[in-house]
Design an enzyme around this catalytic site. Structure first.
Site, PDB file in Angstrom:
ATOM      1  N   ARG A 104      -5.177  -2.243  -6.152  1.00  0.00           N
ATOM      2  CA  ARG A 104      -3.785  -2.468  -6.512  1.00  0.00           C
ATOM      3  C   ARG A 104      -3.704  -3.469  -7.664  1.00  0.00           C
ATOM      4  O   ARG A 104      -4.139  -4.604  -7.548  1.00  0.00           O
ATOM      5  CB  ARG A 104      -2.982  -2.990  -5.324  1.00  0.00           C
ATOM      6  CG  ARG A 104      -1.516  -3.242  -5.705  1.00  0.00           C
ATOM      7  CD  ARG A 104      -0.589  -3.360  -4.508  1.00  0.00           C
ATOM      8  NE  ARG A 104      -0.757  -4.613  -3.788  1.00  0.00           N
ATOM      9  CZ  ARG A 104       0.088  -5.054  -2.852  1.00  0.00           C
ATOM     10  NH1 ARG A 104       1.148  -4.316  -2.512  1.00  0.00           N
ATOM     11  NH2 ARG A 104      -0.121  -6.182  -2.219  1.00  0.00           N
ATOM     12  N   GLU A 168      10.182  -0.824  -4.417  1.00  0.00           N
ATOM     13  CA  GLU A 168      10.390  -2.117  -3.755  1.00  0.00           C
ATOM     14  C   GLU A 168      11.684  -2.803  -4.167  1.00  0.00           C
ATOM     15  O   GLU A 168      11.853  -4.004  -3.937  1.00  0.00           O
ATOM     16  CB  GLU A 168       9.222  -3.064  -4.082  1.00  0.00           C
ATOM     17  CG  GLU A 168       7.855  -2.432  -3.893  1.00  0.00           C
ATOM     18  CD  GLU A 168       6.706  -3.407  -4.060  1.00  0.00           C
ATOM     19  OE1 GLU A 168       6.640  -4.388  -3.312  1.00  0.00           O
ATOM     20  OE2 GLU A 168       5.862  -3.186  -4.960  1.00  0.00           O
ATOM     21  N   ASP A 317       3.653  31.086   3.789  1.00  0.00           N
ATOM     22  CA  ASP A 317       3.749  30.834   2.350  1.00  0.00           C
ATOM     23  C   ASP A 317       2.815  29.688   1.973  1.00  0.00           C
ATOM     24  O   ASP A 317       2.160  29.092   2.832  1.00  0.00           O
ATOM     25  CB  ASP A 317       5.196  30.536   1.941  1.00  0.00           C
ATOM     26  CG  ASP A 317       5.791  29.384   2.732  1.00  0.00           C
ATOM     27  OD1 ASP A 317       5.040  28.733   3.502  1.00  0.00           O
ATOM     28  OD2 ASP A 317       6.994  29.132   2.592  1.00  0.00           O
TER      29      ASP A 317
END
Lengths: 336, 336, 336
Positions: A104, A168, A317
């Site tokens: 991150r 956020e 599908d």
């Protein structure tokens, strides 16, 4: 009397080209068709600056480990975090087998993101997944794509990086469909594939002035809207953190609620939360059986050159087939 | 201290031309002004392929009967369903008096819709209402309008067909305002009038990966959003099915909840559910009295050539008048 | 393990120019930067036509008093209300010290708004805040800005009027982001600053056909959406009225729930509701302490010419600083 085509019936053919809003002229192709599904039931953050916690990674059971440059790392430790994460990737000193190894970065608006990217992505081995927090507008993604292209220009990629974005803030939530649409458009050419949305509830609460409760009634709209947008764009949806990490019963309740809403995983802040969360986001046996049978039937029909087919009374599908494959991949991870 | 203009006060004059979004340049005229209100408190599906169930229709108390080509009919029975529905309409062999006789086609993306339309709409008598499931984008409505125009080109219509559309996916929900805007625009020229939105909760849950519960907390945002969009465009809103058809107390609770949210009706899957649902969606006596008095006052003022007027202390505008008329029509059906 | 930057961490720098939707090309500058925060925890309506109630104003503890021309005033009393409100402003006969003195006009579509404005705004002293109800589209705001410009053309304004708008219909809710975007754009040049959104729940319920309950579950989406939009545009959000004014325990519960969702205040219909509501929307002591320390640290850093800084381990950005200042202003009002 209403047809019981519940697990199946989305019609024979599903348009590949889907437009979410008539006001957009650009079309996006859902890029989920062939990609491998990376399970992220429990998403656990490990501060990149903390050697002791980095060393524990092999013992962690979470299927997504986040080497964190952002909120888990104090400003004075940002350099250390980048450097340690780069080193871990470069030397492959940490065993990530069976886990999604991810990083991150800091947010685009933090001013720290470019330096994070430069350092981390100079390692010999790239993380399969990267996380971009606090994406408040489509422009953030465009900026990120641009930097990524530059930094990886000379590196041939076997697989694109999977991109996990965080919503956020109120602003981010309101333009989440625009963010996703742009993310999928950029996924065509940029070195990333948009793969998941994380609902960052604590920053969201701070932004709108809400007070977190364990029941999270104050977040009901936001959570259900995040799921709806994520699924409209065929993305994973990662639910909020359960802060009270000692309350495993409350965690179980909230995890099952999130899974019931359609989330595919949940952020955790403590290794003790992983088992409860992974159980809640694992497919139950009857779904695994259904998925296995469906995939087998599909492959049988494929060999015979047939197109649309019926399975247990329902028309099958592509979305259903993908759903079945995802369940099997999840099941494979869970039960190994 | 706040004015108690609750049942009344939307101001003196309500713009007829309303734009829902400043980003759209086209204006739509609300086409509800003069149309007759067709009550659809309980919407009951009858598979078009099932002779036994078709024969029972005269005994059913639901005010909207759906002759189904779609989910209630297996793929191998589609031809039979079309043919039986066409025959029923053609010969008027089934007594639909007091009920909205309607037909549900297969979805645009199924590839079956055109053949459904061609067969069903070749009957001597057309159904007053048609249902189009799985409308995921405004383009689906444009396609449908186009086919309908062609098929009905040589037939003079006394009344346009009322169109009921289904929102059953995350994508559909996200672009529901665009779908409705387009539907109302098309209603000006096409042989249909967009009249109602049905929330198809089971396909929606499958699409977003949610798990249905009787309390339906996982669908709270979706249901309330459907109502909001429907009412912004002056359309009826039909709530989800209560699957557990033996639990009439749970059905009553959910029906009253839906009516309280603003839904105007509910799908039912069993004749045994009809009475409970119709009761929940019928106007209470004090509202009927209010509506009757308001309409009388309005007609009195009309004769005297007056415009805006006050009733029981509140200013009366067109939406209120329409609301009052709808209540009276509903009441007439309920108590007959 | 996840960074505990909860009360702080929105990154180093927050873009001043924010676009809420990529489909809009216009940018709006958040005009909140330097404006004084006007607390509106309890928003109490006083019919402009009622001398007795006007005389009671000095004894009321609500921090926002609304001199009402709209729903609280019968049509036959509109002239009287305008004239009395104008007189009160002109002579400053009523002591508003410590309160936000404000006026609610009739809606744009009522046909009464212009006359309200003409009369009220001809007083020697202008109200700091004006309320515009039933804003259903951005065009309403443009109309209002236009009239206001004309009426105030020859008057130099020390401060722009603060504008509080009401969202009270399905249509309004659906285009609330467009309304706010337009409101902020107009705030650059018009004699108003858009400052708050009020959720007008009773008219909203009438519009969508919902039935109000004390628990207000039927309004959960609408309330949380209003908060989200308001906060995305840095506006105050004022919650619904609790109708049952004798039930103070229910009022307390709903007030705390609203505050927990992120609302900054609540409408009240009876002076007896004020104390409960103001308590629920006042900052708790630990937040006041945090805010005071943060502002002090900021001023210290400002003097030394430093930019971004860390406070109690978190990076401090402008939104946080503003939040802290708002808390202090609220606290100053509460405890005086």
């Amino acid at each position: 009397m209403l047809g019981m085509l519940r697990q199946g019936g989305r019609g024979l053919v599903k348009c590949v080209v889907r437009r979410v809003s008539a006001s957009t002229s650009s079309k996006h192709q859902s890029p989920v068709g062939e990609r491998r599904y990376i399970p992220r039931r429990a998403v656990l953050y490990v501060p990149g600056s903390d050697d002791r916690k980095l060393l524990k990674i092999p013992s962690l059971a979470a299927d997504c480990i986040v080497l964190d440059c952002e909120d888990g790392v104090a400003l004075s430790m940002k350099d250390a975090a980048r450097s340690k994460i780069r080193h871990a990737l470069h030397t492959q000193a940490i065993d990530f087998s069976g886990k999604d190894c991810s990083v991150r970065f800091n947010s685009v608006e933090s001013g720290l993101c470019e330096e994070d990217m430069r350092e981390v992505l100079s390692a010999r081995h790239l993380p399969p997944t990267v996380h971009l927090p606090k994406v408040d507008s489509p422009e953030h993604l465009a900026w990120f794509a641009d930097k990524l292209r530059t930094l990886l220009a000379t590196r041939p990629l076997q697989d694109k990086l999977r991109l996990v974005i965080f919503t956020e803030s109120a602003e981010s939530l309101l333009c989440l469909p625009d963010i996703c649409r742009r993310g999928l458009e950029l996924s065509k050419d940029a070195p990333f594939l948009l793969d998941a949305i994380v609902f960052g509830s604590d920053d969201f609460c701070a932004d709108i002035g809400a007070t977190r409760t364990n029941e999270a009634k104050e977040l009901l709209f936001a959570r259900q809207y995040v799921v709806t947008v994520a699924k409209a764009f065929k993305l994973q949806a990662i639910d909020l953190v359960y802060i009270d990490y000692k309350d495993l019963e409350g965690l179980r309740r909230q995890s099952e609620e999130g899974a019931g809403m359609g989330f595919t995983g949940k952020q955790v802040i403590h290794p003790g939360q992983v088992a409860v969360v992974q159980a809640a986001f694992s497919p139950p046996p009857h779904k695994v059986e259904w998925a296995a049978a469906l995939v087998e039937a599909f492959e049988h029909h494929q060999k015979e050159g047939k197109g649309a087919f019926s399975f247990r009374g329902n028309m099958i599908d592509m979305p259903l087939l993908l759903q079945a494959r995802n369940i099997l991949q999840l099941a494979a991870v869970t039960t190994k």
